[in-house]
Design a protein around this motif. Structure first.
Motif, short mmCIF file in Angstrom:
data_model
loop_
_atom_site.label_atom_id
_atom_site.label_comp_id
_atom_site.label_asym_id
_atom_site.label_seq_id
_atom_site.Cartn_x
_atom_site.Cartn_y
_atom_site.Cartn_z
N PHE A 283 6.59 11.23 2.41
CA PHE A 283 6.62 12.50 3.14
C PHE A 283 7.21 13.57 2.24
CE2 PHE A 283 7.31 8.90 5.91
CZ PHE A 283 6.37 9.08 6.91
N CYS A 284 6.69 14.79 2.36
CA CYS A 284 7.17 15.90 1.54
C CYS A 284 7.42 17.11 2.45
CB CYS A 284 6.11 16.24 0.49
SG CYS A 284 6.68 17.29 -0.85
N ASN A 285 8.37 17.96 2.07
CA ASN A 285 8.66 19.15 2.87
C ASN A 285 7.72 20.30 2.50
OD1 ASN A 285 9.84 19.69 0.34
ND2 ASN A 285 11.42 20.97 1.25
N GLN B 151 0.86 -1.18 0.00
CA GLN B 151 0.00 0.00 0.00
C GLN B 151 0.89 1.23 0.00
OE1 GLN B 151 -3.49 -0.21 -0.03
NE2 GLN B 151 -2.94 -2.34 -0.43
N VAL B 152 0.38 2.37 -0.49
CA VAL B 152 1.14 3.62 -0.51
C VAL B 152 0.33 4.68 0.21
CG1 VAL B 152 2.22 5.39 -1.95
CG2 VAL B 152 2.18 3.00 -2.73
N TYR B 153 0.95 5.26 1.25
CA TYR B 153 0.29 6.29 2.06
C TYR B 153 1.09 7.59 1.97
CZ TYR B 153 -2.16 2.37 4.25
OH TYR B 153 -2.91 1.26 4.48
N LEU B 154 0.41 8.68 1.66
CA LEU B 154 1.02 10.01 1.67
C LEU B 154 0.69 10.67 3.00
CD1 LEU B 154 -0.01 11.42 -1.83
CD2 LEU B 154 1.96 10.00 -1.27
N TYR B 155 1.71 11.21 3.65
CA TYR B 155 1.50 12.03 4.84
C TYR B 155 1.41 13.46 4.33
CZ TYR B 155 2.13 14.00 9.50
OH TYR B 155 1.96 14.69 10.68
N MET B 156 0.25 14.06 4.40
CA MET B 156 -0.01 15.31 3.68
C MET B 156 0.54 16.56 4.35
SD MET B 156 -1.26 13.86 1.14
CE MET B 156 -1.48 15.32 0.16
N GLU B 157 0.83 16.50 5.65
CA GLU B 157 1.40 17.66 6.34
C GLU B 157 2.87 17.81 5.95
OE1 GLU B 157 -0.22 19.83 8.44
OE2 GLU B 157 -2.01 18.76 7.78
N PRO B 158 3.39 19.03 5.88
CA PRO B 158 4.82 19.21 5.59
C PRO B 158 5.68 18.56 6.68
CG PRO B 158 3.65 21.30 5.45
CD PRO B 158 2.69 20.30 6.02
N ARG C 294 7.89 21.60 -0.99
CA ARG C 294 7.51 20.58 -1.96
C ARG C 294 8.59 20.30 -2.99
NH1 ARG C 294 3.18 23.82 -3.16
NH2 ARG C 294 3.41 23.21 -5.32
N ASP C 295 9.86 20.51 -2.60
CA ASP C 295 10.96 20.17 -3.51
C ASP C 295 11.76 18.97 -3.02
OD1 ASP C 295 12.10 21.54 -1.36
OD2 ASP C 295 13.63 22.48 -2.60
N LYS C 296 11.37 18.42 -1.89
CA LYS C 296 12.04 17.24 -1.32
C LYS C 296 10.98 16.23 -0.91
CE LYS C 296 15.75 20.05 0.57
NZ LYS C 296 15.18 21.39 0.41
N ILE C 297 11.31 14.97 -1.12
CA ILE C 297 10.38 13.90 -0.78
C ILE C 297 11.16 12.73 -0.21
CG2 ILE C 297 10.33 12.66 -3.00
CD1 ILE C 297 7.24 12.80 -2.78
N LYS C 298 10.59 12.08 0.80
CA LYS C 298 11.20 10.88 1.38
C LYS C 298 10.15 9.78 1.41
CE LYS C 298 14.91 12.49 4.37
NZ LYS C 298 15.47 12.50 5.73
N LEU C 299 10.62 8.57 1.15
CA LEU C 299 9.79 7.38 1.26
C LEU C 299 10.40 6.48 2.31
CD1 LEU C 299 9.28 8.52 -1.64
CD2 LEU C 299 8.89 6.18 -2.35
N LEU C 300 9.56 5.90 3.11
CA LEU C 300 10.00 4.97 4.15
C LEU C 300 9.25 3.66 3.94
CD1 LEU C 300 11.43 4.48 6.99
CD2 LEU C 300 9.21 5.12 7.97
N MET D 155 12.67 17.61 6.64
CA MET D 155 13.45 16.59 5.95
C MET D 155 14.71 16.18 6.71
SD MET D 155 12.06 15.33 3.22
CE MET D 155 10.38 15.41 3.81
N ARG D 156 14.96 16.81 7.87
CA ARG D 156 16.07 16.34 8.70
C ARG D 156 15.69 15.07 9.45
NH1 ARG D 156 17.12 21.91 11.74
NH2 ARG D 156 14.86 21.77 11.67
N LYS D 157 14.40 14.74 9.45
CA LYS D 157 13.96 13.50 10.10
C LYS D 157 14.56 12.31 9.36
CE LYS D 157 9.54 14.94 12.05
NZ LYS D 157 9.95 14.89 13.43
N SER D 158 15.04 11.36 10.13
CA SER D 158 15.57 10.14 9.53
C SER D 158 14.60 9.00 9.81
CB SER D 158 16.97 9.86 10.07
OG SER D 158 16.91 9.65 11.47
#
Length: 127
Positions: A55-57, A18-25, A60-66, A28-31
């Motif tokens: 997750f997006c900052n 499944q793919v979930y987007l976390y919509m809040e900014p 909206r120029d950075k994105i992370k997937l976990l 991006m320092r979070k690991s």
């Protein structure tokens, strides 16, 4: 050498993921630990699910997937040099994508709600 028409991704999650987007900014320092905590505490899901959490900052120029892969977490990170990722502004703070194809289109720059891609750019040096 001519650039590829489409990006090749290392990301190869299970077809059933499944793919979930976390919509809040997100900062991006979070690991891994910080993102996994958001999944568990804010999204109220297990970070070890067969799922990809996106997750997006604020800019909206950075994105992370976990995601969890067999015996450990994987974090995938992309920073755009120009343009922005398409992101819903007035959505609930968790949004589930219908397919992995939607995720690839989002990463390619398409607005998965209107289907317009980022323009390709090239440069010779980063310095």
């Amino acid at each position: 050498m001519a650039p590829a028409a489409r990006a090749a991704y290392i990301l190869r999650p299970a077809q059933s993921a499944q793919v979930y987007l976390y919509m809040e900014p997100v900062d991006m320092r979070k690991s891994i630990d910080g993102l996994a905590a958001l999944v568990e505490l804010e999204m109220e899901l297990s970070p070890a699910l067969e799922a990809i959490f996106v997750f997006c900052n604020r800019g909206r120029d950075k994105i992370k997937l976990l995601y969890w892969e067999r015996n450990g977490f994987v974090v995938w990170y992309k920073r755009l040099e120009k343009q922005r990722f398409q992101w819903l502004r007035d959505a609930d703070f968790v949004y589930q994508l219908r397919t992995g194809r939607d995720l690839n289109q989002l990463l390619d720059g398409l607005n998965i709600w209107s289907q317009k891609p980022h323009r390709s750019i090239q440069f010779d040096s980063v310095t």
